[in-house]
Design an enzyme around this catalytic site. Structure first.
Site, mmCIF file in Angstrom:
data_model
loop_
_atom_site.group_PDB
_atom_site.id
_atom_site.type_symbol
_atom_site.label_atom_id
_atom_site.label_comp_id
_atom_site.label_asym_id
_atom_site.label_seq_id
_atom_site.Cartn_x
_atom_site.Cartn_y
_atom_site.Cartn_z
ATOM 1 N N HIS A 53 40.246 64.044 72.241
ATOM 2 C CA HIS A 53 41.108 64.617 73.272
ATOM 3 C C HIS A 53 42.542 64.182 72.980
ATOM 4 O O HIS A 53 42.779 63.186 72.298
ATOM 5 C CB HIS A 53 40.685 64.134 74.652
ATOM 6 C CG HIS A 53 39.410 64.742 75.124
ATOM 7 N ND1 HIS A 53 39.151 64.952 76.461
ATOM 8 C CD2 HIS A 53 38.319 65.185 74.460
ATOM 9 C CE1 HIS A 53 37.942 65.500 76.597
ATOM 10 N NE2 HIS A 53 37.425 65.644 75.396
ATOM 11 N N GLU A 55 44.892 62.789 74.805
ATOM 12 C CA GLU A 55 45.289 61.471 75.295
ATOM 13 C C GLU A 55 44.689 60.356 74.454
ATOM 14 O O GLU A 55 45.379 59.374 74.141
ATOM 15 C CB GLU A 55 44.872 61.296 76.769
ATOM 16 C CG GLU A 55 45.527 62.271 77.715
ATOM 17 C CD GLU A 55 44.773 63.592 77.876
ATOM 18 O OE1 GLU A 55 45.064 64.298 78.854
ATOM 19 O OE2 GLU A 55 43.906 63.927 77.035
ATOM 20 N N SER A 78 46.280 67.811 83.473
ATOM 21 C CA SER A 78 45.659 66.729 84.223
ATOM 22 C C SER A 78 44.509 66.140 83.406
ATOM 23 O O SER A 78 43.659 66.881 82.901
ATOM 24 C CB SER A 78 45.131 67.267 85.559
ATOM 25 O OG SER A 78 44.489 66.257 86.296
ATOM 26 N N CYS A 80 41.123 64.662 82.025
ATOM 27 C CA CYS A 80 39.703 64.692 82.388
ATOM 28 C C CYS A 80 39.255 63.273 82.732
ATOM 29 O O CYS A 80 40.004 62.308 82.587
ATOM 30 C CB CYS A 80 38.890 65.263 81.230
ATOM 31 S SG CYS A 80 38.818 64.169 79.780
ATOM 32 N N CYS A 83 39.578 60.816 79.733
ATOM 33 C CA CYS A 83 40.944 60.360 79.481
ATOM 34 C C CYS A 83 41.497 59.556 80.655
ATOM 35 O O CYS A 83 42.268 58.620 80.457
ATOM 36 C CB CYS A 83 41.830 61.544 79.135
ATOM 37 S SG CYS A 83 41.304 62.348 77.591
ATOM 38 N N ASP A 143 34.958 72.465 76.269
ATOM 39 C CA ASP A 143 35.892 71.344 76.281
ATOM 40 C C ASP A 143 35.804 70.545 77.564
ATOM 41 O O ASP A 143 35.862 69.315 77.545
ATOM 42 C CB ASP A 143 37.324 71.834 76.073
ATOM 43 C CG ASP A 143 38.288 70.680 75.834
ATOM 44 O OD1 ASP A 143 38.123 69.977 74.821
ATOM 45 O OD2 ASP A 143 39.181 70.470 76.675
#
Length: 148
Positions: A53, A55, A78, A80, A83, A143
């Site tokens: 991901h 982040e 935003s 998940c 993260c 995802d």
């Protein structure tokens, strides 16, 4: 650097991911004085790795820091729960979010646990994700972990 200027770095990363055929989410980790520590984009499709991901990859690119409380995670979307857990686990002090209209992750939970959250509602981020989701609903659902 302002939060909007920091977001520009993450938006550039998201565009790189989209150009590579991936999911257009970008992130960057900054020091409290605005120095870029690391930036990356979601590469789960490109690398075949579900843990890449934006982040988490920006966090890895930043390398080891002695103290994360004074860092700022910037992301186009935003975060998940995966993260959000990273932000909480390492006690990252602030989070700047491009948008949460297309997906609401754990940013409220992070705010409840002392993370300073700034939601910018950036139109570039909204348009990029809205267009991507419309064109790639199966990939988007994969995802975010939603079975069809």
């Amino acid at each position: 650097m302002t939060p909007a200027e920091m977001l520009d770095v993450a938006v550039d990363e998201a565009r790189k991911g989209l150009a590579e055929g991936g999911i257009p989410i970008g992130a960057a980790l900054f020091s409290s004085d605005g120095m870029l520590l690391g930036s990356e984009h979601n590469r789960r499709v490109q690398q075949g790795d579900p843990s890449l991901h934006a982040e988490t990859d920006a966090f890895r690119a930043a390398g080891r820091q002695r103290d994360y409380r004074s860092t700022v995670m910037v992301t186009t979307l935003s975060p998940c729960w995966y993260c959000s857990g990273l932000v909480r686990q390492f006690n990252i002090g602030a989070l700047v979010i491009g948008e949460s209209r297309t997906f609401v992750g754990g940013h409220d939970w992070l705010a409840e646990h002392g993370v300073e959250v700034a939601l910018l509602d950036d139109e570039r981020c909204v348009a990029m994700m809205t267009d991507f989701i419309a064109a790639n609903p199966e990939l988007w659902n994969e995802d975010i972990g939603v079975a069809e």
